[in-house]
Scaffold this motif. Structure first.
Motif, PDB file in Angstrom:
ATOM      1  N   ILE A  81      35.981  39.304  45.508  1.00 36.84           N
ATOM      2  CA  ILE A  81      37.103  39.190  46.439  1.00 36.84           C
ATOM      3  C   ILE A  81      36.535  38.748  47.774  1.00 36.84           C
ATOM      4  N   LEU A  82      37.109  37.682  48.281  1.00 35.14           N
ATOM      5  CA  LEU A  82      36.695  37.125  49.554  1.00 35.14           C
ATOM      6  C   LEU A  82      37.815  37.392  50.556  1.00 35.14           C
ATOM      7  N   ARG A  83      37.471  38.124  51.600  1.00 39.32           N
ATOM      8  CA  ARG A  83      38.425  38.434  52.680  1.00 39.32           C
ATOM      9  C   ARG A  83      37.880  37.762  53.931  1.00 39.32           C
ATOM     10  N   ALA A  84      38.644  36.795  54.445  1.00 42.77           N
ATOM     11  CA  ALA A  84      38.161  35.914  55.511  1.00 42.77           C
ATOM     12  C   ALA A  84      36.928  35.220  54.946  1.00 42.77           C
ATOM     13  N   SER A  85      35.751  35.454  55.516  1.00 43.44           N
ATOM     14  CA  SER A  85      34.543  34.828  54.955  1.00 43.44           C
ATOM     15  C   SER A  85      33.561  35.873  54.445  1.00 43.44           C
ATOM     16  N   SER A  86      34.042  37.099  54.225  1.00 46.17           N
ATOM     17  CA  SER A  86      33.173  38.184  53.749  1.00 46.17           C
ATOM     18  C   SER A  86      33.592  38.653  52.364  1.00 46.17           C
ATOM     19  N   LEU A  87      32.609  39.013  51.565  1.00 48.45           N
ATOM     20  CA  LEU A  87      32.891  39.583  50.260  1.00 48.45           C
ATOM     21  C   LEU A  87      33.277  41.044  50.412  1.00 48.45           C
ATOM     22  N   VAL A  88      34.268  41.465  49.650  1.00 46.60           N
ATOM     23  CA  VAL A  88      34.732  42.847  49.647  1.00 46.60           C
ATOM     24  C   VAL A  88      34.104  43.535  48.441  1.00 46.60           C
ATOM     25  N   ARG A  89      33.551  44.701  48.674  1.00 50.68           N
ATOM     26  CA  ARG A  89      32.955  45.453  47.564  1.00 50.68           C
ATOM     27  C   ARG A  89      34.065  46.054  46.711  1.00 50.68           C
ATOM     28  N   LEU A  90      34.011  45.771  45.421  1.00 48.85           N
ATOM     29  CA  LEU A  90      34.994  46.327  44.488  1.00 48.85           C
ATOM     30  C   LEU A  90      34.611  47.741  44.097  1.00 48.85           C
ATOM     31  N   PRO A  91      35.597  48.550  43.722  1.00 47.43           N
ATOM     32  CA  PRO A  91      35.251  49.877  43.200  1.00 47.43           C
ATOM     33  C   PRO A  91      34.457  49.712  41.907  1.00 47.43           C
ATOM     34  N   ARG A  92      33.600  50.666  41.625  1.00 51.36           N
ATOM     35  CA  ARG A  92      32.801  50.604  40.392  1.00 51.36           C
ATOM     36  C   ARG A  92      33.741  50.512  39.203  1.00 51.36           C
ATOM     37  N   CYS A  93      33.455  49.576  38.335  1.00 51.06           N
ATOM     38  CA  CYS A  93      34.315  49.347  37.186  1.00 51.06           C
ATOM     39  C   CYS A  93      33.452  48.901  36.019  1.00 51.06           C
ATOM     40  N   PRO A  94      33.349  49.737  35.003  1.00 49.31           N
ATOM     41  CA  PRO A  94      32.488  49.366  33.879  1.00 49.31           C
ATOM     42  C   PRO A  94      33.092  48.205  33.084  1.00 49.31           C
ATOM     43  N   PRO A  95      32.293  47.173  32.793  1.00 48.48           N
ATOM     44  CA  PRO A  95      32.808  46.085  31.969  1.00 48.48           C
ATOM     45  C   PRO A  95      32.975  46.549  30.525  1.00 48.48           C
ATOM     46  N   ALA A  96      33.916  45.956  29.837  1.00 50.05           N
ATOM     47  CA  ALA A  96      34.137  46.262  28.422  1.00 50.05           C
ATOM     48  C   ALA A  96      33.393  45.230  27.574  1.00 50.05           C
ATOM     49  N   ARG A  97      33.204  45.573  26.335  1.00 53.81           N
ATOM     50  CA  ARG A  97      32.612  44.613  25.406  1.00 53.81           C
ATOM     51  C   ARG A  97      33.610  43.479  25.179  1.00 53.81           C
ATOM     52  N   PRO A  98      33.143  42.335  24.712  1.00 54.89           N
ATOM     53  CA  PRO A  98      34.065  41.232  24.420  1.00 54.89           C
ATOM     54  C   PRO A  98      35.115  41.640  23.385  1.00 54.89           C
ATOM     55  N   LEU A  99      36.244  40.964  23.422  1.00 62.88           N
ATOM     56  CA  LEU A  99      37.345  41.233  22.504  1.00 62.88           C
ATOM     57  C   LEU A  99      36.925  40.838  21.085  1.00 62.88           C
ATOM     58  N   GLY A 100      37.167  41.744  20.158  1.00 67.68           N
ATOM     59  CA  GLY A 100      36.726  41.569  18.783  1.00 67.68           C
ATOM     60  C   GLY A 100      35.562  42.482  18.460  1.00 67.68           C
ATOM     61  N   LEU A 101      34.894  42.986  19.509  1.00 71.22           N
ATOM     62  CA  LEU A 101      33.731  43.864  19.344  1.00 71.22           C
ATOM     63  C   LEU A 101      33.953  45.247  19.949  1.00 71.22           C
ATOM     64  N   GLN A 102      35.140  45.503  20.490  1.00 70.99           N
ATOM     65  CA  GLN A 102      35.400  46.782  21.154  1.00 70.99           C
ATOM     66  C   GLN A 102      35.684  47.868  20.126  1.00 70.99           C
ATOM     67  N   GLU A 103      35.179  49.061  20.425  1.00 72.85           N
ATOM     68  CA  GLU A 103      35.424  50.208  19.551  1.00 72.85           C
ATOM     69  C   GLU A 103      36.525  51.106  20.095  1.00 72.85           C
ATOM     70  N   ASP A 104      36.719  51.099  21.405  1.00 69.78           N
ATOM     71  CA  ASP A 104      37.741  51.906  22.063  1.00 69.78           C
ATOM     72  C   ASP A 104      38.533  51.018  23.010  1.00 69.78           C
ATOM     73  N   LYS A 105      39.679  51.537  23.465  1.00 72.00           N
ATOM     74  CA  LYS A 105      40.447  50.825  24.484  1.00 72.00           C
ATOM     75  C   LYS A 105      39.603  50.730  25.748  1.00 72.00           C
ATOM     76  N   PRO A 106      39.606  49.577  26.380  1.00 75.29           N
ATOM     77  CA  PRO A 106      38.809  49.429  27.600  1.00 75.29           C
ATOM     78  C   PRO A 106      39.458  50.120  28.803  1.00 75.29           C
ATOM     79  N   VAL A 107      38.638  50.370  29.795  1.00 70.30           N
ATOM     80  CA  VAL A 107      39.091  50.968  31.049  1.00 70.30           C
ATOM     81  C   VAL A 107      39.722  49.879  31.912  1.00 70.30           C
ATOM     82  N   CYS A 108      40.848  50.206  32.514  1.00 73.75           N
ATOM     83  CA  CYS A 108      41.519  49.283  33.420  1.00 73.75           C
ATOM     84  C   CYS A 108      41.066  49.593  34.850  1.00 73.75           C
ATOM     85  N   CYS A 109      40.612  48.575  35.545  1.00 73.71           N
ATOM     86  CA  CYS A 109      40.132  48.735  36.918  1.00 73.71           C
ATOM     87  C   CYS A 109      41.261  48.375  37.877  1.00 73.71           C
ATOM     88  N   GLU A 110      41.141  48.865  39.116  1.00 71.56           N
ATOM     89  CA  GLU A 110      42.213  48.618  40.079  1.00 71.56           C
ATOM     90  C   GLU A 110      41.664  48.552  41.492  1.00 71.56           C
TER      91      GLU A 110
END
Length: 182
Positions: A67-96
């Motif tokens: 996320i770019l705000r003006a000319s600075s990057l905004v730090r996102l909240p920690r959000c674990p990436p999910a495995r690619p679709l087709g390889l997931q074992e559980d529902k992924p976490v939704c980040c916000e």
């Protein structure tokens, strides 16, 4: 065939007004069930509320959004990436997170940051961050920033694409901004 299965499952889930984790589960199940084995699709599933700035996303095998705000990057909240679709074992976490008017959201594939020069040097996350920050500081409109970024990535790898190199930029404009186009 993989793209057709993934897109069809996505459209079906979206039309049924499912939430993002459920959409991901539907696409995951369709790919795993119909194609099996080690077939997968990487994706970012996202919803953006233009009234509130609320951004929700699931990252299934891509680098974290920027996320770019003006000319600075905004730090996102920690959000674990999910495995690619087709390889997931559980529902992924939704980040916000919340965007502010004028923010630019960048979604990109690893083909951007992992682009290699003829000498083997990666384009890298820092070069990407520096480039987009400088483009914003110079007042470049989002489409021009993307055009120049893609040219810069191609130049870095001597015009020899080694992987898909895709970027999507969403700029939240509320309509109240004054805009002068060249």
């Amino acid at each position: 065939m993989l793209a057709s299965v993934a897109i069809s499952a996505y459209r079906h889930a979206r039309r049924n007004a499912l939430d993002l984790p459920d959409i991901a589960a539907e696409v995951n199940g369709a790919i795993a069930g119909q194609l099996g084995g080690s077939r997968f699709a990487t994706a970012v599933l996202a919803r953006f509320d233009i009234g509130t700035g609320r951004l929700r996303w699931i990252n299934a095998g891509h680098p974290a959004p920027l996320i770019l705000r003006a000319s600075s990057l905004v730090r996102l909240p920690r959000c674990p990436p999910a495995r690619p679709l087709g390889l997931q074992e559980d529902k992924p976490v939704c980040c916000e997170t919340r965007l502010e008017p004028g923010d630019r959201l960048l979604l990109y594939t690893d083909g951007i940051t992992e682009a290699r020069s003829p000498a083997g040097e990666f384009f890298g996350e820092q070069r990407l961050a520096d480039f987009i920050s400088a483009a914003a500081a110079a007042g470049q409109p989002a489409p021009e920033m993307v055009r120049r970024l893609m040219r810069h990535v191609l130049d870095h790898q001597a015009d020899q694409l080694q992987d898909d190199a895709s970027i999507v930029v969403l700029e939240w404009r509320t309509g109240g901004e004054r805009q002068v186009l060249p």
